[in-house]
Enzyme design. Structure first.
Site, PDB file in Angstrom:
ATOM      1  N   CYS A 187       0.855  -1.179   0.000  1.00 24.23           N
ATOM      2  CA  CYS A 187       0.000   0.000   0.000  1.00 24.23           C
ATOM      3  C   CYS A 187       0.898   1.239   0.000  1.00 24.23           C
ATOM      4  CB  CYS A 187      -0.935   0.090   1.183  1.00 24.23           C
ATOM      5  SG  CYS A 187      -2.076  -1.270   1.313  1.00 24.23           S
ATOM      6  N   ARG A 236       4.032  -0.434  -4.800  1.00 23.81           N
ATOM      7  CA  ARG A 236       3.732  -0.950  -3.463  1.00 23.81           C
ATOM      8  C   ARG A 236       2.438  -1.741  -3.412  1.00 23.81           C
ATOM      9  NH1 ARG A 236       6.838   1.732   0.366  1.00 23.81           N
ATOM     10  NH2 ARG A 236       5.431   1.065   2.002  1.00 23.81           N
ATOM     11  N   TRP A 290      -2.591  -2.790  -1.634  1.00 24.01           N
ATOM     12  CA  TRP A 290      -2.253  -4.208  -1.747  1.00 24.01           C
ATOM     13  C   TRP A 290      -3.118  -4.882  -0.682  1.00 24.01           C
ATOM     14  CZ3 TRP A 290      -0.268  -8.188   1.255  1.00 24.01           C
ATOM     15  CH2 TRP A 290       0.182  -9.316   0.556  1.00 24.01           C
ATOM     16  N   ASN A 318      -1.594   2.309   5.515  1.00 29.22           N
ATOM     17  CA  ASN A 318      -0.701   1.241   5.059  1.00 29.22           C
ATOM     18  C   ASN A 318      -0.296   0.455   6.299  1.00 29.22           C
ATOM     19  OD1 ASN A 318       1.402  -0.320   3.989  1.00 29.22           O
ATOM     20  ND2 ASN A 318       2.883   1.328   4.222  1.00 29.22           N
ATOM     21  N   GLY A 319      -0.576  -0.840   6.307  1.00 34.05           N
ATOM     22  CA  GLY A 319      -0.241  -1.658   7.473  1.00 34.05           C
ATOM     23  C   GLY A 319      -1.400  -2.586   7.796  1.00 34.05           C
ATOM     24  N   GLU A 359      17.388 -17.962  -7.278  1.00 26.96           N
ATOM     25  CA  GLU A 359      17.015 -16.613  -7.691  1.00 26.96           C
ATOM     26  C   GLU A 359      16.472 -16.610  -9.127  1.00 26.96           C
ATOM     27  OE1 GLU A 359      16.362 -13.960  -6.377  1.00 26.96           O
ATOM     28  OE2 GLU A 359      16.629 -12.398  -7.861  1.00 26.96           O
ATOM     29  N   LYS A 404      12.748 -15.356 -10.137  1.00 29.39           N
ATOM     30  CA  LYS A 404      12.508 -14.304 -11.143  1.00 29.39           C
ATOM     31  C   LYS A 404      11.461 -14.775 -12.135  1.00 29.39           C
ATOM     32  CE  LYS A 404      13.664 -11.646  -9.688  1.00 29.39           C
ATOM     33  NZ  LYS A 404      14.351 -11.410  -8.467  1.00 29.39           N
ATOM     34  N   GLU A 419       7.801 -15.259 -10.501  1.00 32.78           N
ATOM     35  CA  GLU A 419       7.058 -14.083 -10.037  1.00 32.78           C
ATOM     36  C   GLU A 419       6.563 -13.198 -11.169  1.00 32.78           C
ATOM     37  OE1 GLU A 419       9.083 -11.322  -7.403  1.00 32.78           O
ATOM     38  OE2 GLU A 419      10.964 -11.618  -8.429  1.00 32.78           O
ATOM     39  N   HIS A 477      17.951 -37.011  -6.102  1.00 30.97           N
ATOM     40  CA  HIS A 477      17.243 -37.440  -4.892  1.00 30.97           C
ATOM     41  C   HIS A 477      15.749 -37.093  -4.959  1.00 30.97           C
ATOM     42  CE1 HIS A 477      20.993 -38.534  -3.024  1.00 30.97           C
ATOM     43  NE2 HIS A 477      21.501 -37.361  -3.390  1.00 30.97           N
ATOM     44  N   LYS A 527       6.097  -4.443  -4.139  1.00 25.33           N
ATOM     45  CA  LYS A 527       7.547  -4.297  -4.041  1.00 25.33           C
ATOM     46  C   LYS A 527       8.022  -4.319  -2.594  1.00 25.33           C
ATOM     47  CE  LYS A 527      11.560  -3.290  -5.825  1.00 25.33           C
ATOM     48  NZ  LYS A 527      12.196  -4.435  -6.481  1.00 25.33           N
TER      49      LYS A 527
HETATM   50  O1  M6R Z   1      12.941  -5.076   0.118  1.00 21.12           O
HETATM   51  P1  M6R Z   1      13.439  -6.445   0.489  1.00 21.12           P
HETATM   52  O2  M6R Z   1      14.728  -6.768  -0.127  1.00 21.12           O
HETATM   53  O3  M6R Z   1      13.443  -6.666   1.976  1.00 21.12           O
HETATM   54  O4  M6R Z   1      12.348  -7.411  -0.114  1.00 21.12           O
HETATM   55  C1  M6R Z   1      12.396  -8.795   0.087  1.00 21.12           C
HETATM   56  C2  M6R Z   1      11.494  -9.520  -0.872  1.00 21.12           C
HETATM   57  O5  M6R Z   1      10.173  -9.124  -0.685  1.00 21.12           O
HETATM   58  C3  M6R Z   1      11.885  -9.269  -2.337  1.00 21.12           C
HETATM   59  O6  M6R Z   1      13.210  -9.603  -2.582  1.00 21.12           O
HETATM   60  C4  M6R Z   1      10.980 -10.094  -3.270  1.00 21.12           C
HETATM   61  O7  M6R Z   1      11.232 -11.451  -3.122  1.00 21.12           O
HETATM   62  C5  M6R Z   1      11.165  -9.650  -4.729  1.00 21.12           C
HETATM   63  N1  M6R Z   1       9.897  -9.553  -5.378  1.00 21.12           N
HETATM   64  C6  M6R Z   1      11.991 -10.560  -5.524  1.00 21.12           C
HETATM   65  O8  M6R Z   1      12.134 -10.177  -6.845  1.00 21.12           O
END
Ligand code: M6R
Length: 614
Positions: free
Chosen positions: A2, A27, A75, A101-102, A487, A491, A494, A510, A609
């Site tokens: 948010c 956000r 969000w 926000n929260g 990672e 990527k 997501e 395994h 984000k």
């Molecule tokens: O802002 P941060 O690095 O603490 O965020 C952590 C995760 O929310 C963030 O890395 C998330 O996994 C991303 N969408 C990955 O691309």
């Protein structure tokens, strides 16, 4: 999660609020809304499900006057994303509007109590409870808005950044924070507020970061006043922003994600600038030097982080253990905080976070501090909550990352962790000087090596059209590049919604090997290193079962080219630096597949984000 924006001044509020919402859309983008106190003292409130552009369409030809207002991009946490649950929320009388926000954890208890007093609720949100509570207190106690907000916040358990307006006090905005960020921008006869500084930077570079349990009283024509929830006057620390508007725009790229991938030669140059000597191998991190006794005497390091930052943390573990021989554990911040962890004053806790606002990481830091550990931050956003909550740290300095999928922040984090490992090794004298000099040399060359790697873009774009419509992907890697596999998989999933799993290559036999068939492509990260022969066997095992292989290999490696379906050749770098280079083709592959699938890569569904809720 948010984003909130607020404005009070002499300009039309609507334009400022909408522009601010666009900046904060990373956000959350489930719904959006604005509320302005109109010139006749009435409240103009518009909100709708969807993105900020949907709100703009909805507002077309409506009464948008007023130069005081608040706005929100959501969000969803409590209640589905629809028009009714969109913020701002109104009080029972319709005179107060609030954005939040929260999460209000005790909202059910408060809601029941208010319902017993005759309050009627329209939405399923926790936020509406707060605005109703403020009005209830204001009416019952016959007090001002600020007094009512202060009293209401004492009743609330949870996290919040809020902004409230009241048609009875049309020249006032009240804002408050606890565990969710809020920045106030100070202009000439105008004041801005927002979840981060990006909506403010167009108008002023003077900002105040609100602290937990502080309430800002923003009145037209009066200087900003901040009090605590205990009604004590708080210090106003005005800081100067180092952020430019151009950093917040796409700069000719179709998506922020692609822009951020391409920025990496520059961001890594910024990240190492002043930290690695122009020649020789000394690594200078002021945060380490200032606390050298802590690093000299540390018995253990615990890294806490989430998502991509956690992947960087796994690489950091390997780097720090190799270079310093200090044992390192890596924990998901969300698990660490509830695991009754064993932490002692001899431990160093490293918190990694791009945004510096991730709620789980912040909570892990609080816990580590309570247990007496020294907490070191690796953050991107300057002045963020995590940067301020840690005892010391190193900024990655890669500039604003707006695409939800983290790219340049990941390479910045890994680069800082390489430097951190070297800096600690220098203090503890655990690594030969020549080796530090060698790695430092590669760090200096990283921007050029990334530039070379980016030339793979066309090849990877072509490759992406072969794999656009597959349903599953496997990513394998070993050693330093096992986290790179995790990672790469994150990527892809997501932003393209393709299921992808990362695995240590040798673990495939395994279990995951059962998945291999013609339908399952595997990305194998196989640069030439000491486990090269072993990873070739893994590739052969996949090929023997009909699976297709995209292999990321060191330039000139012909042995893998003979067996893999496709090879992506990256420059030859030492193992400890390779995750930075390896991540470039993996970012590009995920990006192009997602674009070909027609996905919104900058704003993937369900994600935000900055994850400021649990
Ligand atoms: O802002 P941060 O690095 O603490 O965020 C952590 C995760 O929310 C963030 O890395 C998330 O996994 C991303 N969408 C990955 O691309």
């Amino acid at each position: 999660m948010c984003g909130i924006v607020g404005y009070i001044g002499h300009r039309p509020a609507y334009e400022i609020l909408i522009k601010g919402l666009h900046r904060l859309e990373y956000r959350g983008y489930d719904s959006a809304g604005v509320a302005m106190v109109g010139d006749k003292g009435d409240l103009n409130i518009y909100k709708t499900r969807g993105k900020v552009e949907d709100l703009e369409r909805f507002c077309h030809a409506k009464d948008l006057d007023g130069n005081i207002g608040i706005a929100h991009t959501r969000w969803a946490t409590h209640g589905e994303p629809n028009d009714v649950n969109a913020h701002p929320h109104l009080s029972h009388s319709g005179k107060l509007a609030l954005v939040h926000n929260g999460t209000i954890e005790n909202y059910n208890i408060l809601k029941e109590a208010l319902e017993q007093q005759g309050c009627k609720f329209k939405s399923d949100t926790d936020t509406e409870v707060l605005v109703q509570l403020i009005e209830y207190i204001k009416t019952t106690n016959n007090c001002t808005l600020i007094e009512a907000v202060r009293e209401a916040l004492k009743e609330v358990i949870g996290a919040y950044a809020i902004a409230v307006i009241d048609t009875n006090e049309p020249d006032t905005v009240i804002a408050a924070r606890k565990s969710s960020p809020l920045v106030i921008g100070i202009g000439e006869d105008e004041t801005f507020l927002a979840s981060d500084a990006t909506p403010i930077v167009d108008y002023t570079d003077k900002v105040v970061y609100l602290n937990d349990d502080e309430i800002a009283i923003i009145r037209r024509g009066e200087p900003l006043k901040i009090i605590t929830t205990d009604n004590e006057s708080a210090e106003i620390d005005i800081q100067t922003l180092k952020l430019s508007v151009s950093q917040l725009e796409k700069g000719g790229f179709p998506h922020f994600m692609l822009k951020e991938i391409y920025e990496q030669p520059r961001t890594i140059r910024d990240c190492v600038r002043g930290r690695i000597g122009n020649s020789g191998g000394k690594v200078t991190l002021s945060g380490v030097i200032e606390h050298s006794d802590k690093f000299l005497n540390a018995k253990r390091i615990i890294i806490v982080a989430c998502g991509t930052s956690w992947h960087a943390g796994l690489i950091g573990k390997r780097l720090i253990e190799e270079a310093t021989r200090i044992p390192v554990e890596v924990a998901y911040a969300s698990e660490f905080r509830y695991s009754n962890p064993i932490v002692t004053p001899d431990d160093i806790v490293i918190a990694i976070s791009q945004s510096g606002e991730t709620a789980d990481t912040l909570a892990a830091i609080q816990l580590a501090k309570e247990k007496g550990a020294f907490v070191y931050g690796v953050c991107n956003v300057v002045g963020s909550s995590i940067a301020r909550a840690t005892d010391s740290g190193t900024y990655i300095h890669v500039g604003p990352e707006i695409g939800v999928a983290s790219t340049k922040a990941f390479t910045g984090q890994v680069t800082v962790l390489i430097m951190l490992a070297m800096a600690i090794a220098q203090i503890r004298k655990t690594m030969p000087k020549e080796e530090i000099t060698k790695v430092a040399g590669y760090l200096r060359r990283l921007p050029d090596l990334i530039k070379q790697t980016l030339k793979l873009n066309d090849k990877i774009e072509h490759l992406s059209s072969i794999y656009t419509y597959v349903h599953n992907f496997l990513y394998l890697g070993r050693g330093y590049n096992y986290p790179s596999a995790l990672e790469g998989a994150l990527k892809l999933k997501e932003i393209s919604y393709i299921h992808a799993e990362g695995y240590p290559a040798a673990e495939m036999k395994h279990g995951p090997i059962a998945l291999i068939d013609r339908e399952l492509p595997t990305v194998v990260i196989a640069p030439t290193d000491e486990l090269h022969e072993k990873i070739i066997s893994n590739i052969q095992q996949i090929k023997a079962r009909g699976g297709s292989v995209i292999a990321v290999v060191t330039k000139g490696d012909t042995s893998i080219a003979e067996i893999a379906d496709h090879t992506i050749e990256i420059p030859d770098v030492p193992e400890c630096v390779s995750p930075v280079i390896v991540s470039i083709p993996l970012q590009l592959l995920a990006y192009h597949i997602a674009v070909k699938k027609g996905c919104n890569v900058d704003m993937p569904r369900n994600l935000a984000k900055s994850v400021t809720v649990e």
